[in-house]
Design an enzyme around this catalytic site. Structure first.
Site, PDB file in Angstrom:
ATOM      1  N   HIS A  86       0.856  -1.190   0.000  1.00 31.55           N
ATOM      2  CA  HIS A  86       0.000   0.000   0.000  1.00 31.55           C
ATOM      3  C   HIS A  86       0.887   1.232   0.000  1.00 31.55           C
ATOM      4  CE1 HIS A  86       0.915  -0.504   4.263  1.00 31.55           C
ATOM      5  NE2 HIS A  86       0.350   0.637   4.575  1.00 31.55           N
ATOM      6  N   HIS A  88       1.134   3.955   1.971  1.00 34.30           N
ATOM      7  CA  HIS A  88       1.545   4.690   3.165  1.00 34.30           C
ATOM      8  C   HIS A  88       3.050   4.947   3.091  1.00 34.30           C
ATOM      9  CE1 HIS A  88      -1.613   4.212   6.615  1.00 34.30           C
ATOM     10  NE2 HIS A  88      -1.494   5.477   6.260  1.00 34.30           N
ATOM     11  N   ASP A  90       5.506   5.033   5.172  1.00 36.78           N
ATOM     12  CA  ASP A  90       6.520   4.188   5.844  1.00 36.78           C
ATOM     13  C   ASP A  90       6.865   2.948   5.025  1.00 36.78           C
ATOM     14  OD1 ASP A  90       3.811   3.561   6.674  1.00 36.78           O
ATOM     15  OD2 ASP A  90       4.636   2.111   8.096  1.00 36.78           O
ATOM     16  N   HIS A  91       5.999   2.593   4.070  1.00 36.16           N
ATOM     17  CA  HIS A  91       6.257   1.425   3.220  1.00 36.16           C
ATOM     18  C   HIS A  91       6.895   1.809   1.884  1.00 36.16           C
ATOM     19  CE1 HIS A  91       3.874  -1.458   5.759  1.00 36.16           C
ATOM     20  NE2 HIS A  91       3.566  -0.276   6.272  1.00 36.16           N
ATOM     21  N   HIS A 176      -7.329  -2.039   5.170  1.00 39.35           N
ATOM     22  CA  HIS A 176      -6.543  -1.058   5.935  1.00 39.35           C
ATOM     23  C   HIS A 176      -7.259   0.296   5.862  1.00 39.35           C
ATOM     24  CE1 HIS A 176      -2.984   0.506   7.823  1.00 39.35           C
ATOM     25  NE2 HIS A 176      -2.375   0.965   6.751  1.00 39.35           N
ATOM     26  N   ASP A 199      -0.171  -3.985   5.980  1.00 36.00           N
ATOM     27  CA  ASP A 199      -0.922  -3.420   7.104  1.00 36.00           C
ATOM     28  C   ASP A 199      -2.409  -3.732   6.932  1.00 36.00           C
ATOM     29  OD1 ASP A 199       1.459  -2.313   7.869  1.00 36.00           O
ATOM     30  OD2 ASP A 199       0.846  -0.224   7.616  1.00 36.00           O
ATOM     31  N   HIS A 263       7.094  -4.994  11.953  1.00 35.56           N
ATOM     32  CA  HIS A 263       6.452  -3.666  11.987  1.00 35.56           C
ATOM     33  C   HIS A 263       5.915  -3.404  13.397  1.00 35.56           C
ATOM     34  CE1 HIS A 263       3.089  -0.816  10.978  1.00 35.56           C
ATOM     35  NE2 HIS A 263       3.670  -0.595   9.820  1.00 35.56           N
TER      36      HIS A 263
HETATM   37 ZN    ZN Z   1      -0.226   1.462   6.500  1.00 39.80          ZN
HETATM   38 ZN    ZN Z   2       2.858   0.618   8.163  1.00 41.21          ZN
END
Ligand code: ZN
Ligand code: ZN
Length: 299
Positions: A86, A88, A90-91, A176, A199, A263
């Site tokens: 996805h 986001h 942080d990924h 998510h 996530d 994570h």
């Molecule tokens: Zn996420």
């Molecule tokens: Zn995450």
């Protein structure tokens, strides 16, 4: 003796050769980054490497992943494909680094394959736009670098399947929300299967993907610890992530052999892994793996 010398910075010729085969017939999962959006001195951002029979797939591109990839014995040109669960940040933080180093470290023009949910193309296009000055500098400086970075983006949705080298990949929708669409991946090779859930909370798509898998890698939070932090923005994360208990229940329901947790939110303290494992063991009787960056599981 100085703490560093010029020889420390020379690049061994072997770094520039094509990827050697991994030489294994099983599937190997390495947690490159076990961290989360919260900066951590010891944990890179979310990223997992799956290797089988010379194929190396990167799932998500968290902070510092190329340092950990080097720690796992691989360099960017050795990657067969990048899968993104996805969009986001942080990924995705270090996707730019993967694109750049896959390009400049390859001795010949190559295409980087990136798979992700709808929106992936927009992110890659914007990343390449941000890299435009760097791309100009390198093309002007290196006579043997004749083309711009080539990235082939494939946007995937539930039910899609494709092959990357020796690994067959199947895609399912995950939950998510309000982040959507999001996907999870089932990777199969040599009769072994690994699910990368990304996530999200438990859902039918994840259950289906996990059914009978040898390993299920799930990003998790500890809601009991998060709720102790008097910060509304932090507590918002509880409703769209799997807790350790959620992940273990999904694993049990699907008959998974090995549950791999990553994570960790909040960051898992050095002496806390037994407590995290005990929470999962309340609901799942199989093998439970968690640990530091570069923790590796053979399935
Ligand atoms: Zn996420
Ligand atoms: Zn995450």
């Amino acid at each position: 003796m100085p703490r560093w010398s010029s020889s420390s910075f020379s690049v061994p010729t072997r770094l520039w050769l094509p990827a050697p085969p991994v030489g294994r017939t099983d599937v190997q999962i390495t947690l490159l980054g076990t961290g989360s959006p919260i900066p951590d001195p010891l944990r890179a951002g979310p990223s997992t490497l799956v290797r089988s029979e010379g194929t190396a797939i990167l799932v998500d591109c968290g902070r510092g992943l190329l340092m950990r990839l080097a720690g796992a014995g691989l360099l960017p040109p050795m990657l067969s494909a990048v899968l993104v669960t996805h969009l986001h940040s942080d990924h995705l933080t270090d996707l730019n680094d993967v694109i750049t180093m896959h390009w400049v470290m390859n001795p010949r023009p190559v295409t980087l394959s990136v798979f992700g949910p709808p929106g992936m193309r927009e992110v890659v296009d914007a990343t390449l736009a941000a890299l435009a000055p760097d791309i100009r500098y390198r093309l002007a400086h290196h006579a043997d670098l004749t083309g711009r970075p080539s990235v082939q983006v494939t946007e995937v949705t539930r039910g899609n399947s494709f092959d990357v080298g020796a690994i067959a990949v199947r895609v399912a929708a995950t939950d998510h929300r309000p982040v959507e669409p999001t996907v999870g991946y089932r990777l199969e090779s040599d009769g072994r299967s690994a699910v990368l859930g990304g996530d999200g909370v438990p859902c039918a798509g994840l259950d289906e993907l996990c059914k009978g898998a040898d390993a299920y890698v799930q990003t998790v939070i500890r809601d009991d610890l998060v709720r102790q932090v008097p910060n509304a923005r932090f507590q918002d994360i509880v409703d769209y992530h799997s807790t350790v208990e959620d992940a273990s229940r999904t694993a049990a329901r699907a008959g998974v052999r090995t549950l791999v947790l990553t994570h960790y939110v909040p960051p898992m303290a050095a002496d806390a892994s037994d407590a995290w494992r005990a929470l999962a063991a309340q609901h799942f009787a199989g093998e439970i793996v968690l640990g530091d960056d570069l923790t590796t599981v053979d399935i």
